[in-house]
Scaffold this active site. Structure first.
Site, PDB file in Angstrom:
ATOM      1  N   HIS A 236       0.857  -1.227   0.098  1.00 38.87           N
ATOM      2  CA  HIS A 236      -0.050  -0.081   0.066  1.00 38.87           C
ATOM      3  C   HIS A 236       0.812   1.207  -0.041  1.00 38.87           C
ATOM      4  O   HIS A 236       1.672   1.119   0.937  1.00 38.87           O
ATOM      5  CB  HIS A 236      -1.165   0.043   1.156  1.00 38.87           C
ATOM      6  CG  HIS A 236      -2.015   1.122   1.218  1.00 38.87           C
ATOM      7  ND1 HIS A 236      -1.761   2.496   1.240  1.00 38.87           N
ATOM      8  CD2 HIS A 236      -3.370   0.823   1.221  1.00 38.87           C
ATOM      9  CE1 HIS A 236      -2.974   2.905   1.232  1.00 38.87           C
ATOM     10  NE2 HIS A 236      -3.865   2.169   1.027  1.00 38.87           N
ATOM     11  N   ARG A 256      -6.525  10.606  -0.097  1.00 41.27           N
ATOM     12  CA  ARG A 256      -6.242  11.109  -1.385  1.00 41.27           C
ATOM     13  C   ARG A 256      -7.653  11.313  -2.324  1.00 41.27           C
ATOM     14  O   ARG A 256      -7.720  12.192  -3.029  1.00 41.27           O
ATOM     15  CB  ARG A 256      -5.309  10.057  -2.359  1.00 41.27           C
ATOM     16  CG  ARG A 256      -3.978  10.184  -1.805  1.00 41.27           C
ATOM     17  CD  ARG A 256      -3.061   9.107  -2.542  1.00 41.27           C
ATOM     18  NE  ARG A 256      -3.160   7.830  -1.676  1.00 41.27           N
ATOM     19  CZ  ARG A 256      -2.891   6.784  -2.169  1.00 41.27           C
ATOM     20  NH1 ARG A 256      -3.030   6.595  -3.450  1.00 41.27           N
ATOM     21  NH2 ARG A 256      -3.213   5.567  -1.218  1.00 41.27           N
TER      22      ARG A 256
END
Lengths: 606, 246
Positions: A236, A256
């Site tokens: 990740h 994000r």
């Protein structure tokens, strides 16, 4: 023979995260007796950590979305190595599975008109993730748990399975121990569903807890089932990097999705510098457009921070390697900047990302509404796992099923965020249904007492070695394995390191044979660590060996020595299994030809 | 690197005592890091529960210098380290071994609470809900089941009334069900009688202990108490019951 407590269930489910719970609920609904075994307390499995959301093309936020777009996104994200039938079933069935949760009490965030709100996520064309702030996994596991406890499922908490038992080719039982007293437990059953989650503890920097030692993978492998796609480990892109004790803890992609940006020490948004061809048409080419996308502008394209995880992780690694990282070997992730765009930005961030706010405030003394976070890649998810039939989720062994992270196929070379929570619902349900059908058609098998005796003898060996002079701490062996895997089988790989890793794993296996556990059988974590070691070593060998076999860079596998995609590998999966000589065999298998209808969908969505 | 001393309770159902360990500490370490370091280097059979290490699973509850805490969210630089740091298991539950307690009662008691029962869906098979109505319940659904509120509750800790009172965690769970926009079940009789809501005397210890900052007393327990009072002690309703011969 040691005293063993016996239990009998039509269906036994191993693991009580989302997939295990969903499987148990489904099997129980068909009127059979169901037992569920979990390594920790109920409700503590890794599903609880999932933050961003569950992907399902409900189309509530953007009505252009449907299962076909979700299918095409999943295949593109997986670089077309996915089992396309699983990707189809997943995309088709995810919406009804999410609605099912709502009927069981889940409370997702809402749209203005009172429906389930959906958010943007990497690789998903439209806002697709149903969510609850940034604690979606908690909402899901608690909903399944609170529904499940009223379905007559017998739960064995803090119990670990150490071997599957076979009658001929068929899997007919499992042997485990409960932590409290260390007593052995024998489970006789007509069908078993493995839902044991991931392998993250094979690596040093990981978002996974102590439990994720590849138990299901190794149990299936030892019993003779096949594993596939093991080279694809998802790193990740955003884990915490500072302070050292929290390194690896996940920072949700939702940051994000809500407008968070990545930049390097020169304050450059480096993600704009490297947008893969496959995604060029779907990606914003300026910052303003990227921002508009995160705020729901349907005409805008997604910012490059929301490209797939494999790509973002590699871009971050490059920044760090080339000396443009942050002080603690990460890069900056900034959500505080949105105050330039939004009134009351601080409140907005706290509402949308409450657990991230809390996590950074308490563990790193950083206020994410005011300053940027430092982040770097962390081992997160295994795309690879037990090879299963796409419709039934049965492994290559009769009576043995697998679902969730420990099963393979849906995600191919790279998983899209949000697709694991939908994976565990869709295939948890399917595995439960088909395991129940298998159980109805097949009686109980014969338990091999010799096998049981041998397994218990081996399991107790670490106590006998406690007094011997060459006995070694299992924690130290695990630590050395994690260091080695991180260094040699991490985000960027090469043949030499990988082959060396396979050899190192052999040496560590010898050391694991000397692991010693002082103390007695009652709740003894040193003993538990010793019993987890062989599983970690098996999955590590499969990861390294499969990475050697795939001589190309694709999805989560990045090879320095084969830095491009190779057409020859675009049509094969790498499979590992235990040979008749006891050694691990690794070979390529051709992916079956996709049906014309699905091919057409992919063409249309290109 | 600095060194710190930890006094950790070692024992089982039969009893136990504090053992003292010294270990090196690094920047940013939390109490759980120290415990796991001691486990890995000095006491391999030291029993402790933990999972996520990020305050999300609620496994590593214990009492640190007498305070109910998640060990993974308690930073060492917030604790005075000149003195030994005392770590004990939760006191409201029977000890199993070292820092691990038998919390199974919480799971059994939860099972006895009437489950969620949704009202009929709209014609399309789904439900519409307003975010404001969802918000109120989402606060309760943040609960990570660490059971620290149960640990500090006087009714459970001092009076051991586990048979008569379900404790703050399960009152929060009940409140989440009762205030769920779709729920159509009735749990008030049960809460007033079998679940013992009257035992709570609103000292708010549970609210202070909650690592998720759920306003347990004010937002969950008091509204439930009020609903129970309205139904069972409302003078108008009482009069009505008397007149009706009830």
């Amino acid at each position: 023979m040691t005293e063993i407590k016996k239990h009998q269930y039509d269906v036994l489910v191993v693991g009580a995260g989302g997939a295990g719970l969903r499987a148990a609920i489904e099997a129980s609904a068909s009127g059979l007796s169901v037992g569920m075994v979990c390594k920790s307390l109920l409700g503590k499995a890794h599903t609880v950590m999932a933050e961003g959301g569950v992907a399902a093309s409900l189309g509530y936020v953007d009505d252009r979305d449907d299962w076909k777009v979700h299918f095409a996104d999943t295949m593109r994200g997986g670089q077309y190595l996915n089992n396309w039938r699983m990707a189809e079933l997943h995309a088709r069935e995810a919406p009804e599975c999410v609605l099912e949760l709502e009927a069981w009490g889940a409370l997702f965030d809402r749209t203005q008109d009172g429906r389930i709100l959906q958010r943007n996520f990497g690789g998903h064309k439209y806002p697709r993730l149903a969510h609850v702030g940034d604690r979606t996994g908690l909402e899901m596991i608690r909903t399944l748990q609170d529904h499940g406890i009223h379905q007559g499922i017998k739960v064995h908490m803090e119990c670990t399975v150490i071997s599957l038992l076979k009658d001929g080719d068929r899997v007919v039982g499992a042997l485990g121990y409960e932590r409290e007293k260390g007593r052995f437990q024998l489970f006789e059953c007509r069908a078993i569903v493995l839902a044991t989650g991931g392998i993250g503890k094979a690596f040093k920097v990981t978002s996974n807890s102590w439990e994720y030692t590849g138990d299901g993978h190794a149990l299936a492998y030892e019993a003779g089932a096949e594993l596939t796609d093991m080279e694809f480990v998802q790193f990740h892109p955003t884990g915490m990097v500072w302070p050292p004790s929290v390194r690896g803890i996940l920072v949700t992609e939702g940051v994000r999705g809500e407008g968070g940006i990545l930049y390097n020490s020169e304050r450059r948004r480096f993600m704009f510098d490297d947008i893969p061809d496959l995604y060029k048409d779907q990606t914003a080419d300026n910052e303003e457009e990227g921002w508009r996308y995160t705020q729901g502008d349907k005409e805008a394209r997604r910012p490059p921070e929301l490209l797939t995880r494999d790509h973002v992780a590699r871009c971050i690694v490059r920044q760090i390697k080339e000396g443009r990282g942050s002080p603690h070997d990460g890069v900056y992730l900034d959500i505080a900047w949105i105050k330039e765009k939004l009134p009351k930005a601080a409140q907005h961030i706290q509402k949308k990302l409450p657990s991230m706010y809390h996590q950074f405030k308490e563990l790193a003394a950083i206020d994410i509404t005011q300053e940027a976070m430092e982040v770097g890649p962390t081992t997160h998810y295994a795309m690879g796992g037990i090879r299963v039939d796409p419709d039934s989720q049965m492994s290559t062994l009769p009576g043995l099923f697998a679902a969730g992270e420990c099963a393979a196929g849906l995600h191919g070379a790279n998983r899209l965020g949000g697709n694991s929570l939908s994976d565990l619902l869709v295939f948890g349900k399917r595995s439960g249904k088909h395991a129940a059908e298998f159980a109805k058609e097949n009686g109980f098998g014969q338990i091999n007492n010799d096998q049981v005796e041998e397994v218990t003898r081996q399991a107790l060996a670490p106590f006998e070695r406690a007094g011997s002079s060459d006995g070694e701490s299992p924690y130290q062996i695990q630590y050395d394995l994690q260091e080695m895997m991180q260094r040699q089988v991490g985000i960027v790989r090469n043949e030499e390191d990988l082959l060396d890793a396979v050899e190192e794993i052999g040496k560590l296996r010898e050391r694991a044979g000397k692991a010693a556990s002082p103390g007695n059988r009652e709740y003894n974590p040193g003993w538990h660590a010793a019993l987890d070691l062989p599983n970690l070593l098996t999955v590590s060998e499969a990861v390294a060996g499969s990475a050697v076999k795939r001589k190309e860079s694709r999805g989560a596998q990045a090879r320095e020595d084969f830095s491009e995609k190779d057409e020859a590998f675009s049509k094969v999966n790498v499979v590992s299994y235990k040979g008749s000589d006891g050694e691990m065999k690794i070979e390529s298998r051709e992916i079956p030809e996709m049906g014309a209808d699905l091919k057409q969908i992919i063409e249309e969505m290109k | 690197m600095a060194t710190a001393t930890f006094r950790i309770w070692r024992g089982d159902q039969q009893g136990g005592e504090f053992a003292q360990y010294q270990t090196e500490i690094d920047e940013g370490m939390v109490v759980l890091d120290a415990v796991l370091k001691i486990q890995a280097e000095q006491a391999s059979d030291l029993a402790v529960r933990w999972n996520c290490k990020a305050g999300k699973c609620g496994s590593c509850s214990a009492e640190v210098n007498g305070n109910p805490r998640l060990m993974c969210m308690t930073r060492l630089n917030d604790i005075p380290l000149q003195e030994p740091v005392t770590i004990e298991p939760m006191q409201s539950f029977p000890p199993l071994k070292d820092l691990v307690t038998d919390v199974s009662w919480n799971f059994q008691a939860k099972k006895k609470i009437k489950p969620f029962k949704p009202r009929a869906p709209e014609p399309d098979g789904t439900w519409r809900m307003d975010q404001r109505d969802v918000d109120r319940v989402q606060e309760f659904r943040k609960c990570i089941e660490c059971f620290l509120c149960q640990d500090v509750c006087h009714v459970l800790r001092d009076h051991q009334l586990h048979e008569e009172f379900i404790g703050p965690r399960l009152l929060v769970y009940s409140a989440a069900l009762e205030m769920h926009p779709l729920d159509s079940e009735d749990r008030l009789d049960d809460l007033a009688n079998a679940k013992g809501i009257g035992y709570c005397n609103i000292t708010k210890c549970c609210t202070k202990a909650c690592p998720e900052h759920i306003t347990i007393t004010d937002n969950a327990i008091i509204p439930l108490k009020e609903r129970a009072v309205d139904r069972f002690y409302d003078p108008v309703r009482r009069l009505f019951r008397v007149l009706a011969g009830g």
